[in-house]
Design a protein around this motif. Structure first.
Motif, PDB file in Angstrom:
ATOM      1  N   PRO A 186      40.616  50.556  22.519  1.00  0.00           N
ATOM      2  CA  PRO A 186      40.616  50.312  23.968  1.00  0.00           C
ATOM      3  C   PRO A 186      39.243  50.575  24.562  1.00  0.00           C
ATOM      4  N   LEU A 187      38.996  49.956  25.706  1.00  0.00           N
ATOM      5  CA  LEU A 187      37.683  50.063  26.341  1.00  0.00           C
ATOM      6  C   LEU A 187      37.518  51.335  27.143  1.00  0.00           C
ATOM      7  N   GLY A 188      38.566  51.717  27.881  1.00  0.00           N
ATOM      8  CA  GLY A 188      38.474  52.859  28.783  1.00  0.00           C
ATOM      9  C   GLY A 188      39.098  52.515  30.116  1.00  0.00           C
ATOM     10  N   VAL A 189      38.364  52.719  31.199  1.00  0.00           N
ATOM     11  CA  VAL A 189      38.884  52.450  32.542  1.00  0.00           C
ATOM     12  C   VAL A 189      38.676  50.975  32.878  1.00  0.00           C
ATOM     13  N   VAL A 190      39.762  50.320  33.234  1.00  0.00           N
ATOM     14  CA  VAL A 190      39.734  48.918  33.651  1.00  0.00           C
ATOM     15  C   VAL A 190      39.896  48.853  35.161  1.00  0.00           C
ATOM     16  N   ALA A 191      39.060  48.057  35.812  1.00  0.00           N
ATOM     17  CA  ALA A 191      39.210  47.765  37.240  1.00  0.00           C
ATOM     18  C   ALA A 191      39.831  46.384  37.374  1.00  0.00           C
ATOM     19  N   ALA A 192      40.976  46.301  38.044  1.00  0.00           N
ATOM     20  CA  ALA A 192      41.654  45.023  38.260  1.00  0.00           C
ATOM     21  C   ALA A 192      41.585  44.671  39.737  1.00  0.00           C
ATOM     22  N   ILE A 193      40.992  43.535  40.039  1.00  0.00           N
ATOM     23  CA  ILE A 193      40.886  43.050  41.415  1.00  0.00           C
ATOM     24  C   ILE A 193      41.792  41.829  41.528  1.00  0.00           C
ATOM     25  N   THR A 194      42.824  41.932  42.365  1.00  0.00           N
ATOM     26  CA  THR A 194      43.840  40.877  42.418  1.00  0.00           C
ATOM     27  C   THR A 194      43.864  40.216  43.790  1.00  0.00           C
ATOM     28  N   PRO A 195      44.229  38.922  43.865  1.00  0.00           N
ATOM     29  CA  PRO A 195      44.197  38.170  45.117  1.00  0.00           C
ATOM     30  C   PRO A 195      45.526  38.203  45.863  1.00  0.00           C
ATOM     31  N   TRP A 196      45.564  37.436  46.954  1.00  0.00           N
ATOM     32  CA  TRP A 196      46.734  37.475  47.834  1.00  0.00           C
ATOM     33  C   TRP A 196      47.779  36.416  47.528  1.00  0.00           C
ATOM     34  N   PRO A 256      48.482  43.566  29.365  1.00  0.00           N
ATOM     35  CA  PRO A 256      47.603  43.695  28.192  1.00  0.00           C
ATOM     36  C   PRO A 256      46.682  44.911  28.258  1.00  0.00           C
ATOM     37  N   ALA A 257      46.244  45.296  29.460  1.00  0.00           N
ATOM     38  CA  ALA A 257      45.357  46.452  29.567  1.00  0.00           C
ATOM     39  C   ALA A 257      46.050  47.720  29.088  1.00  0.00           C
ATOM     40  N   LEU A 258      47.305  47.918  29.516  1.00  0.00           N
ATOM     41  CA  LEU A 258      48.051  49.098  29.080  1.00  0.00           C
ATOM     42  C   LEU A 258      48.417  49.011  27.609  1.00  0.00           C
ATOM     43  N   THR A 259      48.820  47.841  27.163  1.00  0.00           N
ATOM     44  CA  THR A 259      49.176  47.664  25.759  1.00  0.00           C
ATOM     45  C   THR A 259      48.012  48.031  24.844  1.00  0.00           C
ATOM     46  N   ALA A 260      46.808  47.675  25.254  1.00  0.00           N
ATOM     47  CA  ALA A 260      45.620  47.962  24.444  1.00  0.00           C
ATOM     48  C   ALA A 260      45.216  49.429  24.491  1.00  0.00           C
ATOM     49  N   GLY A 261      45.823  50.216  25.409  1.00  0.00           N
ATOM     50  CA  GLY A 261      45.538  51.638  25.465  1.00  0.00           C
ATOM     51  C   GLY A 261      44.570  52.063  26.544  1.00  0.00           C
ATOM     52  N   ASN A 262      44.220  51.140  27.457  1.00  0.00           N
ATOM     53  CA  ASN A 262      43.315  51.473  28.537  1.00  0.00           C
ATOM     54  C   ASN A 262      44.050  52.179  29.677  1.00  0.00           C
ATOM     55  N   THR A 263      43.303  52.687  30.618  1.00  0.00           N
ATOM     56  CA  THR A 263      43.837  53.108  31.906  1.00  0.00           C
ATOM     57  C   THR A 263      43.297  52.139  32.951  1.00  0.00           C
ATOM     58  N   ILE A 264      43.866  52.147  34.156  1.00  0.00           N
ATOM     59  CA  ILE A 264      43.548  51.071  35.088  1.00  0.00           C
ATOM     60  C   ILE A 264      43.528  51.564  36.525  1.00  0.00           C
ATOM     61  N   VAL A 265      42.618  50.991  37.301  1.00  0.00           N
ATOM     62  CA  VAL A 265      42.591  51.158  38.756  1.00  0.00           C
ATOM     63  C   VAL A 265      42.704  49.760  39.354  1.00  0.00           C
ATOM     64  N   ILE A 266      43.722  49.539  40.161  1.00  0.00           N
ATOM     65  CA  ILE A 266      43.974  48.223  40.745  1.00  0.00           C
ATOM     66  C   ILE A 266      43.563  48.239  42.208  1.00  0.00           C
ATOM     67  N   LYS A 267      42.797  47.232  42.618  1.00  0.00           N
ATOM     68  CA  LYS A 267      42.465  47.026  44.027  1.00  0.00           C
ATOM     69  C   LYS A 267      43.053  45.685  44.431  1.00  0.00           C
ATOM     70  N   PRO A 268      44.239  45.699  45.079  1.00  0.00           N
ATOM     71  CA  PRO A 268      44.842  44.434  45.496  1.00  0.00           C
ATOM     72  C   PRO A 268      44.162  43.875  46.739  1.00  0.00           C
ATOM     73  N   SER A 269      44.447  42.625  47.034  1.00  0.00           N
ATOM     74  CA  SER A 269      43.939  42.036  48.270  1.00  0.00           C
ATOM     75  C   SER A 269      44.436  42.834  49.463  1.00  0.00           C
TER      76      SER A 269
END
Length: 506
Positions: free
Chosen positions: A156-166, A179-192
């Motif tokens: 896994p890469l590490g911390v993933v930033a996910a930027i999602t639209p509206w 897929p990010a969680l499956t690969a073993g990463n952690t994630i910070v999501i910034k939605p629209s």
């Protein structure tokens, strides 16, 4: 006016529902103690308030994700154990279809009937990736040195930033989250900032599924400062972005600060190519699905219909007949077929493009205005423009609304040339009964996704993505795992002899 979400009153005469940030397994107020309203596109009225995340909030979320990646129970789990959590999240989504569907419909105007269908299928993405969790592996290499055993592994890469639209918050978040969680990463999501509520409701299920604190975090707010701080944060190793090209340019510049890996799923100006030997009734339904489904607010919207000259008039007649019967109305009503645009800015953009199209010499064959029977909300009629000039802005630029350009062609070569005459390369539709022709055109059309005699079909197994102004990288399918892992090469010296000359590379 009052609406209900699974027994919860959304009476606008009372205080609005308030959403906080989700950081390190806790719901917390934003550092600046500010909130902003989210509006129901069907009415134009505010229905909830969302936390306005700050740079400080983003840093807390990234730090929590980084700590969880290195030191939490998540870090010591086997891939099989992580897969079970991902699978459990899919099960919880399946148990909460109606509630999630209604939240998304109220927040961004998508049809409740479409959202129910999408939510019924969404768990399949989590089940699919859960099944891949303990099948992420490297290779042994037939190295040309007999005294070496060499292999690769994927980590896994590490911390993933996910930027999602509206336009499709839950679906497009899933394409990153699973897929990010499956690969073993952690994630910070910034939605629209336009549509955060449905994702925040989904995060409640992440917590219920048993993910350790810090593995999934959500910071709501605006591009400045929240999105900017997140994509440039030094601890972020990967940015997965879905949105428009201009915002993507900012993200690309930001990742120059942290050298994060980057995948961009952007827009399109996708062609639907109808040949003279196609089943025209099916082709017309495919055109409608491509551009008027979701009110045209789709990255893969088939906004250009390329019609063979021999069947041009026939297809136009069939199109107008069917779209004249499209039921435009409240997305929470089961009989509605088109809902509103998601934001007032998007409605204004569509109106401006219609005016531009007329100024450029285009001819409106149908629509072109707001529906007269809907005084409130951000609705727009399905619209068809006739064009002979492929260079017009209306046929070259993504509108992201229910506006279709129809263009005639005379032969296969011209169809391919017209299809490829754009800076976008995301999707394309081909309609023909000739299998050889379908293969030829699919090979020549520049697009990351090509549908033949269908349109807007999805599957967890099938990657999506494009090139040019449509971005790069892939989401969905096994290929997505490679977007969220990195390869490590390990060399093991099997020889018992002394090391040779240290000044010569082996």
């Amino acid at each position: 006016m009052e609406q209900t979400v699974k027994g919860m009153s959304l009476d606008r005469s009372t205080d609005l529902k308030k959403y906080n940030l989700y950081i390190n397994g806790e719901w917390v107020e934003p550092a600046g103690h500010e909130y902003f309203p989210s509006y129901n596109p069907a009415t134009g009225e505010a229905w909830c308030e969302v936390a306005k995340g700050t740079a400080e909030d983003v840093d807390k979320a990234v730090q929590a994700a980084h700590h969880a990646f290195l030191h939490s129970d998540w870090a010591s789990m086997t891939f099989t154990e992580r897969g079970r959590l991902v699978y459990r999240l899919g099960e919880l989504i399946a148990e909460n279809i109606e509630e999630l569907a209604r939240y998304e419909s109220i927040d961004n105007g998508k049809l409740i009937r479409e959202m129910r269908g999408q939510l019924r299928y969404l768990p399949e993405f989590f089940y699919y990736y859960a099944g891949l969790a303990d099948k992420i592996h490297g290779h042994t290499l037939p190295i040309d040195k007999q005294d070496m055993f060499t292999f690769t592994s994927r980590e896994p890469l590490g911390v993933v930033a996910a930027i999602t639209p509206w336009n499709s918050p839950l679906y497009l978040t899933t394409l990153k989250l699973a897929p990010a969680l499956t690969a073993g990463n952690t994630i910070v999501i910034k939605p629209s900032e336009m549509t955060s509520a449905s994702l925040l409701e989904l995060v409640k299920l992440v917590e219920k599924a048993g993910f350790p604190p810090g593995v999934v975090n959500v910071v709501t707010g605006f591009g400045m400062p929240a999105g900017n701080t997140l994509t440039a944060h030094p601890l972020v190793r990967k940015v997965a972005f879905t949105g428009g090209a201009e915002s993507a340019r900012h993200v690309v510049r930001n990742t120059a600060e942290n050298f994060a890996q980057l995948s961009l799923e952007l827009g399109g100006k996708s062609p639907n190519i109808i040949f003279e030997d196609a089943d025209l009734d099916n082709a017309v339904m495919g055109i409608i699905a491509g551009i008027f489904g979701a009110s045209g607010q789709s990255c893969v919207a088939g906004s250009r219909a390329l019609l063979h000259a021999d069947i041009y008039d026939q297809v136009i007649e069939k199109l107008i007949d069917r779209i004249s019967r499209i039921r435009i109305g409240d997305p929470l009503h089961d009989d509605s077929e088109m809902g509103p645009l998601a934001t007032p800015a998007q409605l204004k953009r569509v109106e401006e493009f219609v005016s531009l199209g007329l100024a450029e010499g285009g001819k409106i064959l149908y629509g072109g205005k707001r529906p007269e029977h809907l005084q409130n909300g951000w609705y727009f009629e399905p619209t068809i423009f006739e064009y002979a000039d492929q260079t017009s802005r209306l046929t070259q630029e993504e509108i992201f609304g229910p506006v279709l350009s129809v263009i005639p062609f005379r032969d296969e070569a011209e169809a391919i040339a017209l299809a490829n005459d754009t800076e976008y390369a995301l999707a394309a539709g081909i309609w023909t009964s000739n299998v050889a022709k379908a293969h030829r055109v699919a090979k020549e059309v520049r697009a990351g996704i090509v549908w033949v005699n269908t349109y807007r079909s999805i599957s967890p197994m099938a990657p999506i993505g494009g090139s040019g102004l449509s971005g790069y990288g892939r989401e969905g399918g096994c290929e997505a795992i490679y977007e969220y892992t990195q390869s490590k090469t390990v060399w093991i010296n099997l020889s018992q002899e002394s090391m040779p000359d240290p000044f010569i590379m082996r």
